[in-house]
Write an enzyme that holds these catalytic residues in place. Structure first.
Site, PDB file in Angstrom:
ATOM      1  N   ASP A   5       9.687  33.704  10.192  1.00 16.30           N
ATOM      2  CA  ASP A   5      10.811  32.850  10.534  1.00 16.30           C
ATOM      3  C   ASP A   5      10.864  31.777   9.447  1.00 16.30           C
ATOM      4  O   ASP A   5       9.871  31.531   8.745  1.00 16.30           O
ATOM      5  CB  ASP A   5      10.681  32.239  11.932  1.00 16.30           C
ATOM      6  CG  ASP A   5      12.038  31.710  12.433  1.00 16.30           C
ATOM      7  OD1 ASP A   5      12.973  31.566  11.619  1.00 16.30           O
ATOM      8  OD2 ASP A   5      12.160  31.434  13.646  1.00 16.30           O
TER       9      ASP A   5
HETATM   10  C1  BGC Z   1      15.603  30.519  13.343  1.00 15.37           C
HETATM   11  C2  BGC Z   1      15.820  32.005  13.099  1.00 15.37           C
HETATM   12  C3  BGC Z   1      16.790  32.195  11.971  1.00 15.37           C
HETATM   13  C4  BGC Z   1      16.296  31.470  10.744  1.00 15.37           C
HETATM   14  C5  BGC Z   1      17.224  31.584   9.566  1.00 15.37           C
HETATM   15  C6  BGC Z   1      15.310  29.731  12.082  1.00 15.37           C
HETATM   16  O1  BGC Z   1      15.481  28.377  12.318  1.00 15.37           O
HETATM   17  O2  BGC Z   1      14.562  30.357  14.280  1.00 15.37           O
HETATM   18  O3  BGC Z   1      16.289  32.637  14.257  1.00 15.37           O
HETATM   19  O4  BGC Z   1      16.991  33.550  11.729  1.00 15.37           O
HETATM   20  O5  BGC Z   1      16.166  30.087  11.027  1.00 15.37           O
HETATM   21  O6  BGC Z   1      18.385  30.872   9.792  1.00 15.37           O
END
Ligand code: BGC
Length: 768
Positions: free
Chosen positions: A235
């Protein structure tokens, strides 16, 4: 790219080899949304996700602050899951894939499939359900749909990311049975059945080990046990220690962090702390991902790259949204609205609708349908009046004036439709909610209108559950619109006017009070720990097991027609599965869709199991008077529980009830099915086995009783026979201790012989 498997690297020198350095550098992103190119591997673009393509052309961010290019905002998870319709999910997935391709995106960061543990969870609008089976079934089709276009998916957030509070530090303390039965099965199913191109590791830790650095999670479970062959991506910003993460099985760090990740990897290889082979394996996975998601040559022709059809996709978004609406209450057939009725649409959300949540999933829609416009178009503008009813940030005097205006509008029509809900800032990534209440002004509006309108319909737009108290009984109909995406207005108009017969069913329970929810005392935890004290008793598994009243149960949803069950049979298949046949009839006079829900009530078990769990479901569309018979497979896993001691899925032998429910709380028919299940040959005894286990052992028990009775004095025998509780009082004692008690005194040699006697049998293992 050179075939990296053919290259042999001297571990001590590999890190100084420039080709190797180039490969290692590929394992950190180039920027926010793309990977580096090198070693013959192209750069790929990955963006959110899940319910639209958030492709940013300008300033990049992962929290939805900056604008992205227009794309269709399909219903977010909370909406589409209420459709209980995997086939529809697949269509949406295909459309998402087409849009991704058109926007030069190789991989979509979704689906997001964490379990809704508490209705307070900040991202419940993005997630599907409190039930892993429903979640898994939908997510499989999402992945198949997107990937059918060649675009990749990233199954997230692996794992147990069921809250936002302290999400980058908190450790979810979860026992293994709960992990296996609640938090992991949807991931497992998607990995095994849909082969997603990637899995995104979660921010949080699980039992003290961060998901991104968790070897058990990312390697032993995901790859070795489930057979995942894709790429694991972090993530955004989840990695704390790049080397630990790589060693645990995390391939790609996102977003790019310059050269620091690469340097850490190279240094670890130089120091001998990291096998170069691990780096190479991760690069190979990246290479495979780039190949798997490469646009097909014909997609590069001018026609295919001309873009997607926003009109067709909006129509699909409308159909999907309408199928996701849940009709919760409909007293005296208040809905659908009838031709000729006059209607007051009240509430600012009718002109400024809420249809998605905040954060990384935020989509810049291609268009937005306003509920007021769509209702006017459907019913005739002259019959539909409008009052704002409330306004965000209004002072007391303005609020009063808006309420008076609303009362007047409501009193002068046949039906008042009150639009209330949560604002985007109430439901977002990054934080959890603190209560289940609607804004006060919205509740005041409902009360005001219900007091004067001949009929009151409440339409809710809320990504997360809101309480329907204390006004529930005072209104005639309640339409749960969840987060419906950009076609919110058209979809609501379709359902309110009967152009579409509602067929949504709740994918999560609506409780009476926050304090009733199973995780209430343990959510969101404290001091960087969240204890999953409720175990497997999440959502309806808890409410039904403790017989706690709820406002609307999981699976509930009304229709404008009625369905009858004309036949229901269940046959066991093999030793541990069954097949159900259900004949459903549309007994009303409009077409509609029923969701057949089968729950399993367990056979007696050594572990405490929920009174029922969803075993299978299917959505069937029927014309008036039409009948259909469907067959539903109740697979082994729907009867099994996770046996933590044996680390295996286990089907207890015995009689199970297969229950046909209109919801998890409304069981209308049930059938018994007896399964041979998994049979345990008597386990070898040891001195730690309890007295009960020794006496209960099929071979040793009778010998032991004989020996003890033979050695006992007449007085002891009489005392034992007179006291029915004699064995019960000592049955939990380990035999090693019991045997030494004065008066018992079983010689050590005798015990040893009996242990040998029991040792002839070993446990049989069964693989689920
Ligand atoms: C989120 C993810 C997301 C990623 C990219 C993170 O803050 O938890 O779900 O895909 O950012 O935007």
């Amino acid at each position: 790219m050179t075939d990296i498997r053919d290259e042999t690297h001297d571990p001590t020198h590999a890190a100084d080899d420039s080709a190797f350095e180039e490969l290692a550098a590929l394992l950190s992103g180039r920027d926010f949304w793309s990977t580096r190119a090198g070693g013959g591997i192209r750069s790929i673009v990955m963006v959110d996700g899940p319910h639209g393509v958030r492709r940013q052309a300008g300033t990049a961010d992962n929290l939805g602050f900056h604008q992205s290019m227009p794309s269709t905002c399909f219903p977010p998870g909370a909406g589409i899951a209420s459709s209980w319709d995997p086939a529809l999910m697949r269509e949406v997935g295909e459309a998402l894939g087409r849009e991704a391709r058109a926007l030069d995106v190789d991989m979509l960061l979704g689906p997001a499939i964490n379990i809704k543990r508490s209705p307070l969870g900040g991202r419940t609008f993005e997630y599907f359900s409190e039930d892993p089976r429903l979640t898994g079934a939908l997510a499989v089709e999402y992945v198949r749909g997107v990937q059918s276009t060649g675009v990749g998916t990233s199954l997230k957030h692996f794992a147990v990311n069921s809250q936002e509070s302290d999400r980058m530090r908190v450790s979810a303390e979860v026992d293994s049975r709960t992990l296996r039965e609640i938090y992991l099965p949807a991931f497992e199913r998607v990995v095994k059945e849909a082969a997603p191109t990637s899995v995104m590791s979660a921010y949080n830790a699980i039992n003290g080990v961060f998901s991104s650095e968790n070897h058990w999670l990312l390697t032993e479970l995901l790859r070795e046990e489930w057979g995942f062959d894709g790429l694991v991506v972090s993530d955004w910003g989840a990695i704390k220690d790049r080397v630990e993460a790589l060693a645990a099985g995390l391939d790609l760090e996102m977003p790019g962090t310059g050269d620091s990740g690469t340097e850490a990897i190279l240094q670890a290889v130089r120091d001998g702390r990291l096998e170069p082979a691990l780096v190479e394996a991760s690069v190979e996975r990246l290479q495979r991902l780039a190949e798997r998601t490469a646009p097909a040559p014909d997609a590069l022709t001018p026609d295919a790259s001309a873009g997607f059809d926003p009109v067709a996709h909006h129509a699909l978004a409308r159909r999907a949204a309408a199928a996701s609406v849940v009709l919760l209450r409909n007293e005296q057939h208040t809905l659908p609205l009838r031709p000729g009725q006059t209607v007051a649409v009240i509430g600012e959300l009718a002109v400024a609708p809420q249809y998605q949540g905040g954060g990384s999933s935020h989509v810049n829609p291609t268009q937005v349908d306003l509920p007021l416009d769509e209702l006017r178009a459907a019913l005739g503008g002259e019959r539909v009046s409008y009052a704002a009813g409330y306004s965000k940030g209004a002072d007391a005097a303005t609020a009063d004036a808006l309420l008076s205006e609303a009362r007047a509008a409501a009193a002068s029509v046949d039906v008042a439709v009150v639009m209330v809900g949560l604002y985007e800032e109430d439901q977002s990534e990054g934080f959890d909610r603190e209560h289940l209440d609607l804004p006060d002004a919205h509740v005041a509006l409902i009360e005001a209108v219900a007091g004067v309108a001949p009929r009151t319909v409440v339409v809710l737009s809320n990504g997360g559950v809101v309480t329907l108290e204390p006004w529930h009984d005072r209104v005639d109909a309640i339409v749960e619109g969840w987060a419906l995406g950009q076609a919110v207005g058209g979809a609501l108009a379709d359902v309110l006017t009967g152009a579409v017969n509602p067929s949504g069913r709740l994918a999560e329970t609506i409780p009476l009070a926050l304090a009733d929810t199973p995780a209430y005392l343990n959510f969101p935890g404290e001091q960087e720990l969240v204890r999953h004290g409720e175990g497997v008793f999440v959502g309806y598994r808890y409410y039904t097991s403790v017989d706690r009243a709820v406002r609307y149960p999981f699976g509930h949803g009304l229709s404008y027609t009625s369905f009858s069950i004309d036949d229901f049979e269940v046959d066991g298949s093999g030793t541990d599965a069954a097949v159900a046949r259900v004949t459903v009839r549309n007994a009303g006079d409009v077409a509609g869709a029923e969701v057949v829900q089968l729950y399993i009530a367990p056979a007696p078990s050594a572990v405490r199991r929920p009174v029922r769990e969803l075993g299978a479901f299917a959505k069937v569309s029927l014309e008036p008077g039409e009948t259909t018979t469907i067959s539903l497979e109740l697979e082994r896993r729907s009867f099994a529980h996770w046996d933590a001691r044996g680390s295996r899925w286990w089907v207890d032998p015995g009689s199970y009830r297969v229950e046909l429910g209109r919801s998890a709380s409304d069981i209308i028919a049930s059938r018994e099915v007896t399964l041979a299940g998994d049979v345990e040959r008597p386990a070898a005894l040891n001195l730690d086995s309890t007295v009960k286990e020794w006496f209960g052992h099929s071979v040793v028990g009778p010998v032991l009783i004989q020996t003890m009775m033979a050695n006992a004095t007449a007085g002891q025998q009489a005392a034992a026979e007179a006291n029915a509780n004699a064995l019960k009082m000592v049955e939990s004692m380990p035999m090693g201790q019991f045997a030494r008690f004065p008066g018992v005194e079983i010689p050590a040699e005798a015990l040893e012989q009996l242990i040998l006697l029991s040792g002839a049998s070993e446990r049989t293992e069964s693989v689920a």
